[in-house]
Design a protein around this motif. Structure first.
Motif, PDB file in Angstrom:
ATOM      1  N   GLU A 125       0.797  -0.993   0.189  1.00  0.00           N
ATOM      2  CA  GLU A 125       0.297   0.216   0.253  1.00  0.00           C
ATOM      3  C   GLU A 125       0.704   1.042  -0.088  1.00  0.00           C
ATOM      4  O   GLU A 125       0.760   2.475  -0.517  1.00  0.00           O
ATOM      5  N   LEU A 126       1.736   1.337   0.850  1.00  0.00           N
ATOM      6  CA  LEU A 126       2.799   2.245   0.460  1.00  0.00           C
ATOM      7  C   LEU A 126       3.467   2.728  -0.579  1.00  0.00           C
ATOM      8  O   LEU A 126       3.974   4.184  -0.922  1.00  0.00           O
ATOM      9  N   VAL A 127       4.008   1.103  -1.501  1.00  0.00           N
ATOM     10  CA  VAL A 127       4.913   1.320  -2.633  1.00  0.00           C
ATOM     11  C   VAL A 127       3.095   2.217  -3.697  1.00  0.00           C
ATOM     12  O   VAL A 127       3.665   2.827  -4.477  1.00  0.00           O
ATOM     13  N   ALA A 128       1.743   1.428  -3.304  1.00  0.00           N
ATOM     14  CA  ALA A 128       1.126   2.215  -4.382  1.00  0.00           C
ATOM     15  C   ALA A 128       1.061   3.712  -4.200  1.00  0.00           C
ATOM     16  O   ALA A 128       0.065   4.198  -4.933  1.00  0.00           O
ATOM     17  N   LYS A 130       3.045   5.527  -2.958  1.00  0.00           N
ATOM     18  CA  LYS A 130       4.429   6.325  -3.875  1.00  0.00           C
ATOM     19  C   LYS A 130       4.188   6.688  -5.217  1.00  0.00           C
ATOM     20  O   LYS A 130       4.569   7.493  -6.334  1.00  0.00           O
ATOM     21  N   LEU A 131       3.454   6.016  -5.635  1.00  0.00           N
ATOM     22  CA  LEU A 131       3.302   5.191  -7.129  1.00  0.00           C
ATOM     23  C   LEU A 131       1.665   6.744  -7.828  1.00  0.00           C
ATOM     24  O   LEU A 131       1.215   6.270  -9.032  1.00  0.00           O
ATOM     25  N   ASN A 132       1.275   7.150  -6.558  1.00  0.00           N
ATOM     26  CA  ASN A 132      -0.265   7.532  -6.395  1.00  0.00           C
ATOM     27  C   ASN A 132      -0.811   6.743  -7.661  1.00  0.00           C
ATOM     28  O   ASN A 132      -2.009   7.507  -8.503  1.00  0.00           O
ATOM     29  N   MET A 133      -1.689   5.812  -6.937  1.00  0.00           N
ATOM     30  CA  MET A 133      -2.462   4.460  -7.424  1.00  0.00           C
ATOM     31  C   MET A 133      -3.297   4.211  -6.667  1.00  0.00           C
ATOM     32  O   MET A 133      -2.624   3.888  -5.450  1.00  0.00           O
ATOM     33  N   PRO A 134      -3.891   2.931  -6.206  1.00  0.00           N
ATOM     34  CA  PRO A 134      -4.968   2.670  -5.565  1.00  0.00           C
ATOM     35  C   PRO A 134      -4.537   1.593  -5.092  1.00  0.00           C
ATOM     36  O   PRO A 134      -3.773   0.777  -6.325  1.00  0.00           O
ATOM     37  N   LEU A 135      -4.593   0.875  -3.824  1.00  0.00           N
ATOM     38  CA  LEU A 135      -4.323  -0.353  -4.186  1.00  0.00           C
ATOM     39  C   LEU A 135      -4.293  -1.387  -4.305  1.00  0.00           C
ATOM     40  O   LEU A 135      -3.438  -2.460  -5.371  1.00  0.00           O
ATOM     41  N   ASP A 136      -6.232  -1.611  -4.997  1.00  0.00           N
ATOM     42  CA  ASP A 136      -6.068  -2.548  -5.841  1.00  0.00           C
ATOM     43  C   ASP A 136      -6.030  -2.578  -7.435  1.00  0.00           C
ATOM     44  O   ASP A 136      -5.474  -3.607  -7.709  1.00  0.00           O
ATOM     45  N   LYS A 137      -5.771  -1.705  -7.691  1.00  0.00           N
ATOM     46  CA  LYS A 137      -5.042  -1.794  -8.502  1.00  0.00           C
ATOM     47  C   LYS A 137      -3.076  -2.091  -9.006  1.00  0.00           C
ATOM     48  O   LYS A 137      -2.682  -2.875  -9.836  1.00  0.00           O
ATOM     49  N   ALA A 138      -2.431  -1.611  -7.850  1.00  0.00           N
ATOM     50  CA  ALA A 138      -1.185  -1.932  -7.346  1.00  0.00           C
ATOM     51  C   ALA A 138      -1.253  -3.212  -7.581  1.00  0.00           C
ATOM     52  O   ALA A 138      -0.459  -4.115  -8.270  1.00  0.00           O
ATOM     53  N   LEU A 139      -1.639  -4.019  -6.988  1.00  0.00           N
ATOM     54  CA  LEU A 139      -2.154  -5.460  -6.712  1.00  0.00           C
ATOM     55  C   LEU A 139      -2.239  -6.145  -8.235  1.00  0.00           C
ATOM     56  O   LEU A 139      -1.631  -7.247  -8.697  1.00  0.00           O
ATOM     57  N   LEU A 171      11.638  -9.341 -13.610  1.00  0.00           N
ATOM     58  CA  LEU A 171      10.410  -9.692 -14.200  1.00  0.00           C
ATOM     59  C   LEU A 171       9.787  -8.555 -14.603  1.00  0.00           C
ATOM     60  O   LEU A 171       9.075  -8.478 -15.191  1.00  0.00           O
ATOM     61  N   GLY A 172      10.332  -7.753 -15.324  1.00  0.00           N
ATOM     62  CA  GLY A 172       9.823  -6.669 -16.462  1.00  0.00           C
ATOM     63  C   GLY A 172       9.603  -5.849 -16.334  1.00  0.00           C
ATOM     64  O   GLY A 172       8.472  -5.074 -16.433  1.00  0.00           O
ATOM     65  N   LEU A 173       9.402  -5.382 -14.256  1.00  0.00           N
ATOM     66  CA  LEU A 173       9.088  -4.015 -13.840  1.00  0.00           C
ATOM     67  C   LEU A 173       9.590  -2.868 -14.234  1.00  0.00           C
ATOM     68  O   LEU A 173      10.686  -2.378 -14.690  1.00  0.00           O
ATOM     69  N   SER A 174       8.341  -2.327 -14.135  1.00  0.00           N
ATOM     70  CA  SER A 174       9.053  -1.100 -15.034  1.00  0.00           C
ATOM     71  C   SER A 174      10.541   0.198 -13.771  1.00  0.00           C
ATOM     72  O   SER A 174       9.774  -0.339 -12.296  1.00  0.00           O
ATOM     73  N   ASP A 175      11.099   1.021 -13.657  1.00  0.00           N
ATOM     74  CA  ASP A 175      12.175   1.761 -12.982  1.00  0.00           C
ATOM     75  C   ASP A 175      11.139   2.532 -11.989  1.00  0.00           C
ATOM     76  O   ASP A 175      11.486   1.594 -10.611  1.00  0.00           O
ATOM     77  N   ASP A 176      10.017   2.916 -12.079  1.00  0.00           N
ATOM     78  CA  ASP A 176       9.326   3.294 -11.371  1.00  0.00           C
ATOM     79  C   ASP A 176       8.523   2.651  -9.790  1.00  0.00           C
ATOM     80  O   ASP A 176       9.184   2.979  -8.539  1.00  0.00           O
ATOM     81  N   VAL A 177       7.735   1.477 -10.336  1.00  0.00           N
ATOM     82  CA  VAL A 177       7.694   0.478  -8.892  1.00  0.00           C
ATOM     83  C   VAL A 177       9.214  -0.448  -8.325  1.00  0.00           C
ATOM     84  O   VAL A 177       8.989  -0.402  -7.883  1.00  0.00           O
TER      85      VAL A 177
END
Length: 283
Positions: A125-128, A130-139, A171-177
């Motif tokens: 949730e803290l990561v979400a 920082k990325l300005n997105m809701p937790l459900d979208k981060a999941l 895993l191919g995640l973006s640098d922001d994540v």
């Protein structure tokens, strides 16, 4: 608002408002975490934490062991415990659960796993944020993918704190994540130090061989420190045998540093007319 309503609101605040399970509804036989929020004579209503507070019902005969007991002998308002799903009406979204059909060892294992899950979700949730997105979208975007890879949510951050971004990049995640996960891991995860050790046997037949051995070992310790370990010790356990202890928080890095130290000692001693052999402790 009545005291009862206040209590219900308080209980609801202690239940995740986001569904962290990939399934919309549990299956019959699943073990679920339920928070008790209403107790009646005929049964109790619980909120299923993994399903965003989905309501389930525990009939009294699935709670009490015999008619001599009261339901409040087994459940209390706000209690978070483990239930087994015994009925699912998907069309009407009605769930029945049982307390009696959960074995004690199942309860302990599920609660221990839930403790890790909850801590991991809070970090996610803290990561979400920082990325300005809701937790459900981060999941949906990366949380469940990472859970598959690491086994649970908390392990995502434990691994990042110990080893950095290497696995995350694979895993191919973006640098922001990746950056957000690393930041949260460094802020919130305390990594315990570990130690690896070995014994190196050093022989020098020169008249001033003791001096050469001492100089090489001191330089080896400086090398380990420059490579960023938390601590290094090299000491005699009876000439010509010397023990090497290297302490740090990243096991992979410790292995590389130990290898560098041993290679350095072996090479330097050979240059000075001696020889060295290494044995790892614990292998």
């Amino acid at each position: 608002m009545s005291k009862r309503e206040d209590r219900v609101d308080e209980i609801r605040k202690n239940v995740l408002s986001v569904r962290i399970s990939r399934k919309e509804l549990p299956d019959i036989g699943d073990l679920v975490i339920g928070t008790v929020y209403k107790i009646l004579e005929h049964g109790a209503y619980v909120l299923l934490d993994e399903y965003g507070g989905l309501e389930a019902y525990a009939p009294i005969n699935e709670v009490v062991q015999s008619w001599f007991h009261d339901i409040k002998d087994y459940l209390r308002l706000g209690q978070k415990t483990v239930f087994r799903v015994i009925r699912v009406d998907a069309r009407r979204r009605l769930i029945d659960v049982s307390l009696r059909k959960v074995r004690e060892e199942e309860k302990r294992e599920k609660l221990a796993k839930w403790k890790r899950t909850l801590k991991g979700v809070k970090l996610l949730e803290l990561v979400a944020k920082k990325l300005n997105m809701p937790l459900d979208k981060a999941l949906q975007d990366f949380g469940w993918k990472l859970e598959d890879y690491y086994g649970d949510f908390l392990s995502i951050f434990e691994n990042a704190a110990k080893h950095g971004a290497g696995d995350l990049r694979k895993l191919g995640l973006s640098d922001d994540v990746i950056n957000a996960i690393n930041e949260v891991a460094k802020e919130r995860i305390e990594v315990e130090s570990t130690e690896i050790s070995g014994v190196i046997r050093i022989i020098s037949i020169k008249p001033d061989g003791v001096r050469h051995v001492r100089e090489v070992l001191l330089k080896a310790m400086d090398l380990a420190r420059k490579e960023g370990v938390d601590g290094v010790r090299i000491y005699t356990i009876g000439p010509p045998r010397y023990r090497i202890d290297i302490v740090g928080k990243d096991p992979k890095k410790l292995e590389l540093v130990l290898k560098d130290v041993v290679n350095f000692i072996t090479t330097e001693i050979k240059k000075r007319g001696g020889e060295a052999s290494f044995t790892r402790i614990g292998e």
